[in-house]
Design an enzyme around this catalytic site. Structure first.
Site, PDB file in Angstrom:
ATOM      1  N   GLY A   1       0.832  -1.199   0.000  1.00 32.20           N
ATOM      2  CA  GLY A   1       0.000   0.000   0.000  1.00 32.20           C
ATOM      3  C   GLY A   1       0.868   1.252   0.000  1.00 32.20           C
ATOM      4  O   GLY A   1       0.680   2.144  -0.807  1.00 32.20           O
ATOM      5  N   PHE A   2       1.824   1.287   0.924  1.00 33.71           N
ATOM      6  CA  PHE A   2       2.783   2.404   1.049  1.00 33.71           C
ATOM      7  C   PHE A   2       2.086   3.738   1.270  1.00 33.71           C
ATOM      8  O   PHE A   2       2.628   4.788   0.952  1.00 33.71           O
ATOM      9  CB  PHE A   2       3.721   2.478  -0.158  1.00 33.71           C
ATOM     10  CG  PHE A   2       4.281   1.151  -0.582  1.00 33.71           C
ATOM     11  CD1 PHE A   2       4.718   0.245   0.359  1.00 33.71           C
ATOM     12  CD2 PHE A   2       4.380   0.808  -1.925  1.00 33.71           C
ATOM     13  CE1 PHE A   2       5.234  -0.994  -0.023  1.00 33.71           C
ATOM     14  CE2 PHE A   2       4.887  -0.425  -2.310  1.00 33.71           C
ATOM     15  CZ  PHE A   2       5.321  -1.325  -1.360  1.00 33.71           C
TER      16      PHE A   2
ATOM     17  N   ILE B   1      -0.316  -5.789   5.148  1.00 27.34           N
ATOM     18  CA  ILE B   1      -0.083  -5.194   3.828  1.00 27.34           C
ATOM     19  C   ILE B   1       1.248  -5.678   3.240  1.00 27.34           C
ATOM     20  O   ILE B   1       1.871  -5.010   2.421  1.00 27.34           O
ATOM     21  CB  ILE B   1      -0.167  -3.653   3.895  1.00 27.34           C
ATOM     22  CG1 ILE B   1       0.821  -3.064   4.911  1.00 27.34           C
ATOM     23  CG2 ILE B   1      -1.584  -3.216   4.250  1.00 27.34           C
ATOM     24  CD1 ILE B   1       0.858  -1.522   4.925  1.00 27.34           C
ATOM     25  N   GLY B   2       1.632  -6.886   3.684  1.00 31.91           N
ATOM     26  CA  GLY B   2       2.877  -7.474   3.198  1.00 31.91           C
ATOM     27  C   GLY B   2       3.983  -7.386   4.233  1.00 31.91           C
ATOM     28  O   GLY B   2       5.115  -7.816   3.996  1.00 31.91           O
ATOM     29  N   THR B   3       3.637  -6.841   5.399  1.00 32.68           N
ATOM     30  CA  THR B   3       4.646  -6.551   6.412  1.00 32.68           C
ATOM     31  C   THR B   3       4.956  -7.724   7.330  1.00 32.68           C
ATOM     32  O   THR B   3       6.010  -7.759   7.944  1.00 32.68           O
ATOM     33  CB  THR B   3       4.132  -5.404   7.298  1.00 32.68           C
ATOM     34  OG1 THR B   3       2.809  -5.739   7.719  1.00 32.68           O
ATOM     35  CG2 THR B   3       4.071  -4.105   6.526  1.00 32.68           C
TER      36      THR B   3
ATOM     37  N   GLY C   1       1.382  -0.505  13.320  1.00 33.86           N
ATOM     38  CA  GLY C   1       0.803  -1.849  13.219  1.00 33.86           C
ATOM     39  C   GLY C   1       1.327  -2.827  14.251  1.00 33.86           C
ATOM     40  O   GLY C   1       0.556  -3.391  15.029  1.00 33.86           O
ATOM     41  N   ALA C   2       2.632  -3.044  14.275  1.00 36.24           N
ATOM     42  CA  ALA C   2       3.203  -4.091  15.137  1.00 36.24           C
ATOM     43  C   ALA C   2       2.844  -3.845  16.596  1.00 36.24           C
ATOM     44  O   ALA C   2       2.350  -4.743  17.282  1.00 36.24           O
ATOM     45  CB  ALA C   2       4.717  -4.158  14.953  1.00 36.24           C
TER      46      ALA C   2
ATOM     47  N   GLY D   1       8.120   0.056  10.327  1.00 35.31           N
ATOM     48  CA  GLY D   1       7.776   0.098   8.909  1.00 35.31           C
ATOM     49  C   GLY D   1       8.402   1.255   8.154  1.00 35.31           C
ATOM     50  O   GLY D   1       8.919   1.085   7.056  1.00 35.31           O
ATOM     51  N   GLU D   2       8.341   2.430   8.729  1.00 33.09           N
ATOM     52  CA  GLU D   2       8.804   3.598   7.987  1.00 33.09           C
ATOM     53  C   GLU D   2      10.198   4.064   8.381  1.00 33.09           C
ATOM     54  O   GLU D   2      10.768   4.949   7.758  1.00 33.09           O
ATOM     55  CB  GLU D   2       7.778   4.732   8.163  1.00 33.09           C
ATOM     56  CG  GLU D   2       6.488   4.396   7.438  1.00 33.09           C
ATOM     57  CD  GLU D   2       5.312   5.237   7.861  1.00 33.09           C
ATOM     58  OE1 GLU D   2       5.068   5.345   9.070  1.00 33.09           O
ATOM     59  OE2 GLU D   2       4.632   5.795   6.983  1.00 33.09           O
TER      60      GLU D   2
HETATM   61 MO1  MOS Z   1       1.803   4.812   5.578  1.00 37.21          MO
HETATM   62  S1  MOS Z   1       2.420   6.255   4.265  1.00 37.21           S
HETATM   63  O1  MOS Z   1       1.081   5.588   6.896  1.00 37.21           O
HETATM   64  O2  MOS Z   1       0.956   3.654   4.804  1.00 37.21           O
END
Ligand code: MOS
Length: 725
Positions: free
Chosen positions: A238-239, A468-470, A511-512, A681-682
């Site tokens: 998704g990103f 979302i693939g994570t 998420g995690a 993630g980011e």
């Molecule tokens: Mo992220 S840019 O909050 O999917």
């Protein structure tokens, strides 16, 4: 029974959904076998600004299989914006086909619905639109500068006295950094299969946040939220582009309501450039003041970017600048230009990915001016207090990330003076950058269903979270296994259904922490209820199988909710990291190779080092992409994007990313949450571009402030004053 041993690292198990994915059994939105479904194909405008003056659908409607051509003329009247320039958020309504007005090139102006995908696609080409074109669309950034305004959502920030801070500095820097329009491009196209039945909507949709999607759909159609069900069992990336609910989804619901059959709408790769968000062009001006001993005295970060002409989005590029260093005087400002492009939206660490390119390039420039080592310069200005919020950090291991990274990378072999390390025709440079990303944690609920089979307990966890693939499925299963004291093979995880208990969905690196703590809460609740029923002490060590047996139960369900604590709110909770890059530049052609990268991250407990590693290498690849190739170009006469496929919108390949070392510093941040998890993630993309650009400066003596750094730009760039080739 498992004693919940404190540990900063969980087990590096394989993804529990790995087999389903590689065998093609994991179902993505467009793969659900919904009976009797129709196919929709969107039609895009071919002008940047103006009005539709006529629509001719006759030829398309004559075709076999075509059931409807919907344009503003026959579309259902939807709830539309009641204010000027509303802010785009993850729950915003998405009115579409409501007026003849065209706001940008590629905007959806119609949709064809047919029995087959091919019929819909062909028919879409036969619908004829005539436009009255506005002769002066805002499609050139420079020409539109005078329209810049302060965003309605005011994010400007001031502390101390910026001018005084600059005046007391021994060295000052004033530089501008540009990042281009970029697109998210998850591998899975945006897609939905929507069914409207008796005023209720069921949608299989590729969305990051299913609950927010139910809100967007119910608010757009003015029906109760409980009558909308969104299912996103698997999401192929998704990103950020699948955070909000885009107009294709609304058109699918509208068409299903109109035709009484389920409608599938898949956005094509070509349309993913104009109809599913993007990252806008950012011009970032950095001003820094420092004493000759390296003490920062002032720092300002001004971002000028663009939004659409109908809705507002401001990327928070100054986010890191206001909290990363111990600098008493600071200013963060944002200005936006309304332009005739789609509304941009959150993409891959919005704020940090781009903001850190400016901040961490500028820090490197200042270190060079001061003739200080850039690692030491950062460490000298470290702070354990978030000055922007006047709160202590829950934990901050930035210095440790920098030191351990420098050691692992061999930073001592770097020459401070550029263009002094060479091998044949290659100029060799080392670069560093610091990274931080907020580690949010939000209220999350889940349900656990326990089933006894002989002496074994099988558990199912349900929550409306998405993967979302994570690796969400996997770390949720690991958490349930840990807190129930059963093998992970006995845990089933069911996600991505808005009927399941509420979570914040996938985004913003929360998420995690959120999902795992939510799963933990349900498991602990189940155990405590089973104990209470039989008056068993809460500290008594008794296996969950025994608990079910003493309760005479072969099935038991419990829900639980994890909520951020008071301690969490009293602290600033961020993940931290450091990036090191080695770049080799051909001194005649400007071609360059990223030879190796070292990334050190501190993100609380790493639940699964394998999936976490995947997150970081993904981030590093996206960061490298920002430098090497990623950019969306605007055709200057019509305002169309001319990069319209993955053949001309380039992303790095394996060969570009040959040699990567990822290190996690084990910690458990119990202020962040009960499990000590922070987001990752980011973090991986943050400041990567700066570390590569800084390495290019160290290699060549050329300061590259405009992404992507193409060989052509590199060859043409001047040498830094005082350096000779
Ligand atoms: Mo992220 S840019 O909050 O999917």
């Amino acid at each position: 029974m498992n004693k919940f041993k404190a540990s900063g690292v969980g087990e590096a198990i394989n993804r529990i959904d790995g087999r389903l994915k590689v065998t093609g059994m994991a179902k993505y939105a467009s793969e659900f076998p919904v009976e009797n479904k129709l196919y929709a194909q969107g039609i895009n405008s071919t002008i940047a600004k103006g009005e539709i003056i006529s629509v001719d659908t006759a030829e398309a409607e004559k075709l076999d299989g075509v059931l409807a051509v919907i344009t503003y003329k026959n579309a259902e009247k939807l709830n539309t914006f009641d204010e000027e320039m509303p802010q785009l958020s993850t729950t915003t309504i998405a009115p579409v086909l409501q007026s003849p007005k065209v706001n940008y090139y590629g905007e959806f102006v119609g949709v064809v619905v047919a029995e087959t995908f091919e019929q819909a696609q062909y028919a879409a080409r036969l619908v004829k639109f005539e436009y009255k074109q506005d002769s002066n669309p805002a499609i050139d950034f420079d020409e539109s500068r005078s329209k810049a305004y302060k965003p309605n959502e005011n994010s400007d920030y001031f502390r101390g006295d910026m001018a005084a801070g600059m005046a007391e500095a021994d060295e000052t820097l004033d530089a501008i950094y540009n990042t281009p329009i970029e697109h998210h491009h998850p591998m899975e196209l945006h897609a939905i299969i929507a069914s409207w039945e008796n005023g209720k909507v069921t949608a299989y949709a590729s969305q990051q946040m299913v609950e927010h999607s139910t809100i967007a759909i119910s608010d757009t159609f003015q029906i109760p939220k409980k009558d909308v069900r969104v299912i996103a069992a698997y999401v192929g990336g998704g990103f950020g582009s699948k955070l909000n609910t885009e107009r294709h989804a609304i058109m699918a619901v509208m068409a299903s309501k109109m035709l009484g059959r389920p409608v599938q709408f898949t956005v094509t790769r070509h349309q993913m450039f104009t109809n599913t968000g993007m990252r806008q062009f950012n011009e970032q001006r950095m001003q820094i003041g420092a004493k000759s001993d390296g003490t920062l005295t002032a720092m300002s970060h001004e971002t000028l970017s663009h939004t659409s002409t109908y809705q507002e989005y401001q990327e928070p590029c100054g986010m890191m600048t206001k909290m990363l260093y111990d600098v008493p005087n600071s200013e963060i400002k944002y200005r936006l230009i309304p332009m005739n492009f789609q509304t941009p939206f959150a993409m891959r660490a919005p704020g940090e990915a781009t903001g850190s390119f400016a901040l961490e390039s500028a820090m490197d420039e200042m270190a060079w001016k001061l003739k200080m080592d850039p690692v030491e310069f950062r460490i000298k200005n470290d702070t354990q207090i978030d000055l922007s919020e006047n709160k202590p950090f829950s934990s901050r291991l930035l210095k440790e990330c920098l030191r351990i990274g420098a050691d692992k990378f061999g930073w001592e072999n770097r020459n401070m003076k550029p263009r002094t390390k060479q091998e044949g025709n290659w100029l060799i440079g080392y670069g560093v950058s610091a990274a931080s990303r907020r580690a949010p944690y939000r209220e999350t609920s889940s349900k656990v269903i326990l089933e006894l089979d002989g002496n074994k307990v099988y558990a199912t966890i349900q929550m409306d979270a998405t993967d979302i693939g994570t690796g969400s499925y996997t770390i949720i299963a690991q958490t349930a296994a840990e807190y129930l004291g059963i093998p992970v093979e006995q845990v089933t995880v069911e996600l991505g259904d808005s009927l399941f208990p509420l979570t914040p969905g996938s985004g913003g690196s929360w998420g995690a922490a959120s999902y795992c703590n939510g799963a933990r809460a349900a498991c602990l609740n189940a155990i405590s209820k089973l104990k209470q029923n039989r008056n068993i002490g809460k500290d008594e060590d008794i296996a969950v199988a025994e608990l079910l047996k003493t309760n005479n139960l072969d099935k038991f369900e419990a829900e639980g909710t994890a909520t951020p604590s008071e301690e969490f709110k009293k602290h600033s909770v961020f993940s931290f990291g450091a990036n090191f890059s080695e770049v080799w530049v051909d001194k005649d052609t400007g071609m360059y190779r990223i030879k190796r990268m070292v990334n050190v991250g501190s993100a609380g407990k790493i639940v699964n080092p394998k999936t976490a590693y995947g997150q970081i290498i993904g981030g590093l690849t996206m960061g490298a992409g920002m430098v090497l190739a990623e950019q969306t170009k605007v055709e200057p006469n019509f305002g169309n994007f001319i990069t319209r496929s993955l053949a001309d919108y380039h992303v790095p390949v394996n060969l570009d990313m040959a040699n990567i070392d990822v290190v996690f510093l084990p910690e458990e941040d119990k202020i962040a949450n009960a499990m000590g998890i922070k987001g990752i993630g980011e973090l991986g993309i943050t400041s990567v571009a700066a570390s590569i650009a800084n390495a290019i400066f160290n290699a060549t003596g050329k300061r590259m402030r405009d992404l992507p750094i193409t060989p052509e730009k590199l060859i043409k760039a001047p040498l830094e004053a005082g350096l000779v080739s």
